[in-house]
Structures are given as C-alpha cells and as structure tokens.
Design a protein around this motif. Structure first.
Motif, PDB file in Angstrom:
ATOM      1  N   GLN A   1      91.656  45.114  44.134  1.00  0.00           N
ATOM      2  CA  GLN A   1      91.312  44.081  43.144  1.00  0.00           C
ATOM      3  C   GLN A   1      91.019  42.715  43.769  1.00  0.00           C
ATOM      4  O   GLN A   1      90.026  42.068  43.436  1.00  0.00           O
ATOM      5  N   ASN A   2      91.862  42.311  44.702  1.00  0.00           N
ATOM      6  CA  ASN A   2      91.629  41.002  45.331  1.00  0.00           C
ATOM      7  C   ASN A   2      90.321  40.971  46.096  1.00  0.00           C
ATOM      8  O   ASN A   2      89.614  39.972  46.109  1.00  0.00           O
ATOM      9  N   LYS A   3      90.037  42.088  46.740  1.00  0.00           N
ATOM     10  CA  LYS A   3      88.778  42.205  47.481  1.00  0.00           C
ATOM     11  C   LYS A   3      87.595  42.043  46.531  1.00  0.00           C
ATOM     12  O   LYS A   3      86.630  41.325  46.823  1.00  0.00           O
ATOM     13  N   PHE A   4      87.647  42.750  45.393  1.00  0.00           N
ATOM     14  CA  PHE A   4      86.546  42.643  44.432  1.00  0.00           C
ATOM     15  C   PHE A   4      86.441  41.219  43.875  1.00  0.00           C
ATOM     16  O   PHE A   4      85.332  40.710  43.701  1.00  0.00           O
ATOM     17  N   LEU A   5      87.582  40.597  43.611  1.00  0.00           N
ATOM     18  CA  LEU A   5      87.543  39.215  43.104  1.00  0.00           C
ATOM     19  C   LEU A   5      86.864  38.306  44.118  1.00  0.00           C
ATOM     20  O   LEU A   5      86.027  37.466  43.777  1.00  0.00           O
ATOM     21  N   ASP A   6      87.199  38.500  45.383  1.00  0.00           N
ATOM     22  CA  ASP A   6      86.585  37.715  46.454  1.00  0.00           C
ATOM     23  C   ASP A   6      85.083  37.986  46.544  1.00  0.00           C
ATOM     24  O   ASP A   6      84.276  37.068  46.712  1.00  0.00           O
ATOM     25  N   LEU A   7      84.711  39.286  46.421  1.00  0.00           N
ATOM     26  CA  LEU A   7      83.292  39.658  46.516  1.00  0.00           C
ATOM     27  C   LEU A   7      82.487  39.107  45.339  1.00  0.00           C
ATOM     28  O   LEU A   7      81.295  38.823  45.454  1.00  0.00           O
ATOM     29  N   VAL A   8      83.152  38.953  44.202  1.00  0.00           N
ATOM     30  CA  VAL A   8      82.466  38.369  43.044  1.00  0.00           C
ATOM     31  C   VAL A   8      82.334  36.863  43.241  1.00  0.00           C
ATOM     32  O   VAL A   8      81.269  36.286  43.038  1.00  0.00           O
ATOM     33  N   LYS A   9      83.430  36.257  43.701  1.00  0.00           N
ATOM     34  CA  LYS A   9      83.430  34.798  43.878  1.00  0.00           C
ATOM     35  C   LYS A   9      82.450  34.362  44.973  1.00  0.00           C
ATOM     36  O   LYS A   9      81.667  33.423  44.808  1.00  0.00           O
TER      37      LYS A   9
END
Ligand code: ZN
Length: 212
Positions: free
Chosen positions: A22-30
């Motif tokens: 989840q954190n990885k995806f949040l970072d990739l979105v940001k």
C-alpha cells in the motif's frame, strides 16, 4: 469457475498483498511511475515478466503481444499499440533499457511455420509476418535435418534479434542507442526449467543469465 477463482484471488490480494504494497502504491501515485525498463514479452499466459524478474510495482513498463514482436516504425494514421507503448516508454518515461524477451514453446513462432488460414485469424496471420525474417534466416542457415524442436528454439532466439533490430527503425530509439542513453537487450526464457538466457553481443550467442 475461472472468473470466480479470479474474484476470490482479488479478495486475497486485497487482504494481504495490497496491504504489503500500500505505501508503495501511495508513493507511486504521489510521485508518478518512473520505471527504468521497458519489458516486451509474449502474451503467452506462461510468461510472466514480473514473476520471473521478481520486479515490484512501478519497476517494469510492460508491453505484451503475440510473439514479443516489434512492428516496424510506421508513422501513419493507424492504431499502433506496440509502437505507442515504445514511444511513450522511450520519449516520456525515458527508460534506460528495453528488454525483448522471447520464450520456449512460443505459439507465435510455431505459427510462423504453420501460417493460419482461417478468416477468423486475419490479424494473427498479418502479425506473424513479423516472425518471417527469423524463420527465413533459420531455414537458410541451419541443416535441413535439424529436429523441429531445435529449429523452433533457434527461431525463437533469432526472432528476438530481429525484433531488437526493428526497434532501431524508431528514430528516438536509434538516437538514444547511438548516444548511449538507451540499451537494448535480448532475453530468452525457458518455460520448462525457469532458466533465463541473454544475448551476448560479443560472443554472438545466448548465454545463461549471470546473477550480479
Ligand atoms: Zn510466445
């Protein structure tokens, strides 16, 4: 039911793997995606780029098509999915490497030897023309008595080289390769053993992948 299996698989993904990433995806979105590699593989369900490279989300920009082929650069008004993906990866994402990964038991290469005649397969038939050079090369340069399985494997590998060569018909690919900001790599994955080979340009042959 296959679809039920996929849906329950999604349930497991949501509960476990998504949480892990989840954190990885949040970072990739940001911050957006910044993959360094364009990976071009076959649509074959047995070839899974992220699985065989243990790549994480955000690491591979992937194009898959029948036979991991590269159509020639053709800036006309048609719909070119593979070309559009190449263009985007090279000119927008500015990937540093393009891998064309062939594989054993490739139906597309088999199809180049047994061109489909059905009218239901007009696009497939046309697409398989992209393997023709490889087939012709192998036919011309290998002994007539060569076993079919060996002939197919050789064609699968030679086709990777022809596809890499066709990448150079794309002006931006050619320019970046020439100035050393883009590297083209030919790989070959063996379904039955999980082995990976790479084309060694100096030795002019495919060799077992060495771990760094
Ligand atoms: Zn294939």
């Amino acid at each position: 039911m296959d679809i039920d299996k996929l849906i329950s698989g999604f349930g497991r993904f949501k509960k476990t793997k998504f949480k892990k990433y989840q954190n990885k995806f949040l970072d990739l979105v940001k911050n957006g995606q910044h993959p360094r590699v364009l990976f071009i593989a076959c649509s074959d369900s047995r070839v899974n780029p992220a699985l065989i490279t243990d790549a994480q989300p955000g690491e591979l920009f992937i194009i898959r098509n029948i036979g991991n082929m590269i159509p020639p650069y053709a800036p006309d008004n048609d719909y070119h999915a593979t070309a559009a993906g190449i263009e985007y990866a090279v000119s927008v994402l500015a990937v540093s490497d393009i891998i064309v990964c062939g594989h054993s038991h490739c139906g597309a290469i088999g199809g180049a030897y047994k061109i489909p005649k059905s009218k239901k397969l007009i696009h497939v038939k046309k697409w398989l023309e992209l393997a023709q050079e490889a087939k012709d090369f192998v036919t011309l340069n290998s002994p007539a008595e060569m076993e079919l399985s060996k002939r197919l494997e050789l064609t699968e590998k030679v086709s990777v080289l022809f596809q890499l060569n066709r990448l150079l018909t794309y002006p931006e690919v050619k320019r970046k390769v020439a100035n050393g900001t883009l590297f083209l790599r030919g790989w070959y994955y063996r379904l039955e053993s999980g082995e990976l080979e790479y084309y060694n340009d100096e030795k002019k042959q495919f060799m077992a992948m060495q771990e760094p």
